[in-house]
Design a protein around this motif. Structure first.
Motif, PDB file in Angstrom:
ATOM      1  N   THR A   1       4.881   2.319   1.541  1.00  0.00           N
ATOM      2  CA  THR A   1       5.383   3.652   1.192  1.00  0.00           C
ATOM      3  C   THR A   1       4.441   4.701   1.759  1.00  0.00           C
ATOM      4  O   THR A   1       3.220   4.548   1.672  1.00  0.00           O
ATOM      5  CB  THR A   1       5.484   3.845  -0.336  1.00  0.00           C
ATOM      6  N   ILE A   2       5.008   5.755   2.328  1.00  0.00           N
ATOM      7  CA  ILE A   2       4.196   6.888   2.774  1.00  0.00           C
ATOM      8  C   ILE A   2       4.705   8.156   2.106  1.00  0.00           C
ATOM      9  O   ILE A   2       5.883   8.263   1.754  1.00  0.00           O
ATOM     10  CB  ILE A   2       4.225   7.056   4.304  1.00  0.00           C
TER      11      ILE A   2
ATOM     12  N   GLY B   1       0.805  -1.210   0.000  1.00  0.00           N
ATOM     13  CA  GLY B   1       0.000   0.000   0.000  1.00  0.00           C
ATOM     14  C   GLY B   1       0.841   1.265   0.000  1.00  0.00           C
ATOM     15  O   GLY B   1       1.951   1.299   0.532  1.00  0.00           O
ATOM     16  N   ILE B   2       0.298   2.314  -0.613  1.00  0.00           N
ATOM     17  CA  ILE B   2       0.933   3.630  -0.613  1.00  0.00           C
ATOM     18  C   ILE B   2      -0.031   4.607   0.048  1.00  0.00           C
ATOM     19  O   ILE B   2      -1.129   4.846  -0.459  1.00  0.00           O
ATOM     20  CB  ILE B   2       1.268   4.092  -2.046  1.00  0.00           C
ATOM     21  N   ASP B   3       0.366   5.122   1.182  1.00  0.00           N
ATOM     22  CA  ASP B   3      -0.435   6.120   1.888  1.00  0.00           C
ATOM     23  C   ASP B   3       0.127   7.493   1.535  1.00  0.00           C
ATOM     24  O   ASP B   3       1.180   7.892   2.026  1.00  0.00           O
ATOM     25  CB  ASP B   3      -0.376   5.878   3.391  1.00  0.00           C
TER      26      ASP B   3
ATOM     27  N   ASP C   1       9.697   2.864   2.816  1.00  0.00           N
ATOM     28  CA  ASP C   1      10.117   3.986   1.983  1.00  0.00           C
ATOM     29  C   ASP C   1       9.184   5.184   2.163  1.00  0.00           C
ATOM     30  O   ASP C   1       8.007   5.040   2.515  1.00  0.00           O
ATOM     31  CB  ASP C   1      10.163   3.556   0.518  1.00  0.00           C
ATOM     32  N   TYR C   2       9.721   6.367   1.877  1.00  0.00           N
ATOM     33  CA  TYR C   2       8.957   7.579   2.128  1.00  0.00           C
ATOM     34  C   TYR C   2       9.322   8.665   1.121  1.00  0.00           C
ATOM     35  O   TYR C   2      10.389   8.662   0.515  1.00  0.00           O
ATOM     36  CB  TYR C   2       9.213   8.101   3.552  1.00  0.00           C
TER      37      TYR C   2
ATOM     38  N   ILE D   1       6.170  -6.901   2.839  1.00  0.00           N
ATOM     39  CA  ILE D   1       7.521  -6.977   2.293  1.00  0.00           C
ATOM     40  C   ILE D   1       7.856  -5.637   1.656  1.00  0.00           C
ATOM     41  O   ILE D   1       7.126  -5.155   0.785  1.00  0.00           O
ATOM     42  CB  ILE D   1       7.622  -8.110   1.247  1.00  0.00           C
ATOM     43  N   SER D   2       8.923  -5.007   2.101  1.00  0.00           N
ATOM     44  CA  SER D   2       9.377  -3.718   1.567  1.00  0.00           C
ATOM     45  C   SER D   2      10.709  -3.905   0.864  1.00  0.00           C
ATOM     46  O   SER D   2      11.702  -4.287   1.503  1.00  0.00           O
ATOM     47  CB  SER D   2       9.524  -2.707   2.708  1.00  0.00           C
TER      48      SER D   2
END
Length: 465
Positions: free
Chosen positions: A89-90, A55-57, A120-121, A431-432
């Motif tokens: 990811t944010i 997910g990407i917030d 990640d950001y 998993i990142s």
């Protein structure tokens, strides 16, 4: 050595199929019906499980000074909670002070995140004023990979920008390839309404939503659409809460105006009846815009299903119920605005959306991962499961049930805005970039893993404009 995910069903925004996935050097290197492991390979058996892009917030506020205090969740606790909830990811918001350099503000936020973030950001840059210095800094900030900006049409005088400033900022966004987002509330309506509520002695948290009527949000959205269309730039609406605002966005999209829309889990599953309980507990849900009614919940779900709402973020902005929210004990206007949601977004969308038949699994992927990646210059590095993409993956067990509670969440904040909500289906692996950072709802990552991701400029041609 590779990480191989075997026997699962993969879902993207457009497809679903059974396949194995091989991961090496942080990337997805192979997707095939059968991948035979080599000696020493790590294997995750995903039999009976569902595999999604991480997910990407695109809307968080971590370690942010606001209303006389600082959000209780910093990049460590926020990213830990995000990972356990299925987010990889944010995109957080840099909020500069008026009169201060955008570069200086960015450096402050970089230091907050570096070495302290488990996933990640990237960052958006808020613009709280417009002048020659800001105009000169905008292209420099874009060169650093910060390709999206936000303006507030409320919060006088600290954050508010007027229509003229908006027009100037929109013009620069068009020239330099940035995407503009707005907090859409008519600041004058808020000031006017609040003034008379306070004069009548209506000072408790139960009056917060009355002070932020949905017509103020809808009017502001209508005006922003006109201004952006006049300049010829796309516009992104954060935290859309009301069916009245969605109606304005639907009208614009049907006329092929270049508009993107975000909503948040709280506007899908909570209602303003929480304010009606009375008493101090209502302060838990003081946020702007506030919760609306059940009709708005239903319309927003339909908006996701029908493609009028493009993304679901969180506007995660957490303040402790004890100590921080209490700054507004005497008057609701001093209650720090915001709720915790970073950990619950993916689970709520899956449980309340997919498992209850409101949206498909492909639509779920679209709004929690793929669309945020495409809109904010991360795609195809992130937001999909494809060869060459970052190995950001969340594996769901559709049969795993649970209950949201502050007793079990990974955030620092001392309450849950969704306390007691039953969840059907939950992430069992996050998993990142090929590293397992959460397993069985336990954080197993480290805070030096997350990287700053510079983002591509917004290219109108890529969107057929």
């Amino acid at each position: 050595m590779s990480l191989i995910i075997k026997n699962g069903t993969i879902f993207t925004a457009s497809d679903s199929f059974k396949a194995d996935i091989s991961i090496e050097n942080e990337k997805i290197t192979r997707i095939a019906t059968h991948i035979e492991p080599n000696p020493g390979d790590e294997i995750i058996d995903a039999t009976g499980l569902e595999i999604y892009p991480g997910g990407i917030d695109a809307h968080t506020h971590l370690d942010m000074p606001f209303m006389g205090t600082v959000t209780i969740d910093d990049f460590e606790s926020g990213s830990r909670a995000a990972a356990c909830g299925g987010t990889t990811t944010i995109i957080d918001f840099v909020i500069p002070e008026k009169g201060k350099s955008l570069h200086d503000a960015l450096e402050i936020w970089m230091k907050k995140a570096q070495g302290k973030t488990a996933i990640d950001y990237s960052f958006h840059m808020a613009l709280v004023e417009y002048n020659d210095r800001v105009a000169n800094e905008i292209p420099e900030i874009i060169e650093r990979g910060i390709t999206s900006f936000k303006c507030f049409m409320a919060y006088k005088p600290s954050l508010y920008v007027d229509d003229y400033q908006l027009l100037e900022i929109f013009r620069l966004a068009k020239i330099y390839g940035a995407l503009m987002s707005v907090h859409a509330e008519n600041g004058d309506i808020l000031v006017f309404t609040t003034k008379y509520l306070l004069e009548e002695g209506k000072k408790g948290p139960e009056w917060h939503d009355v002070a932020h009527p949905d017509i103020a949000e809808a009017e502001s959205a209508h005006r922003a659409i006109i201004l952006a269309d006049y300049v010829g730039v796309p516009i992104y609406f954060v935290h859309t809460s009301s069916r009245l605002t969605l109606r304005e966005i639907q009208k614009a999209k049907r006329k092929e105006k270049f508009v993107f829309c975000e909503t948040c889990p709280q506007y899908l599953v909570l209602t303003n009846e929480l304010y009606r309980r009375g008493g101090w507990e209502a302060s838990k849900w003081v946020m702007s815009p506030p919760l609306r009614d059940k009709k708005s919940n239903d319309k927003l779900w339909a908006g996701i299903r029908d493609g009028f709402i493009d993304t679901v973020g969180t506007d995660h902005c957490s303040f402790n119920f004890v100590g921080q929210k209490e700054l507004g004990r005497d008057v609701f206007t001093k209650i720090p605005n915001g709720i915790p949601a970073i950990e619950e977004r993916v689970k709520i969308l899956y449980s309340e959306g997919v498992m209850k038949g409101r949206i498909s699994r492909n639509k779920f992927v679209e709004v929690v991962a793929t669309n945020p990646a495409k809109i904010f210059g991360l795609y195809p590095q992130k937001g999909t499961i494809a060869i060459g993409s970052d190995a950001d993956i969340v594996i769901f067990d559709p049969n795993k049930n649970g209950v949201i509670s502050a007793k079990t969440h990974h955030m620092k904040v001392d309450y849950s805005a969704f306390e007691g909500l039953n969840i059907q289906g939950a992430p069992v692996y996050t998993i990142s970039r090929g590293k397992v950072v959460a397993k069985d709802y336990k954080f197993v990552g480290d805070y030096a893993h997350g990287r700053f991701i510079p983002r591509k400029r917004f290219n109108l041609k890529e969107w057929g404009r």
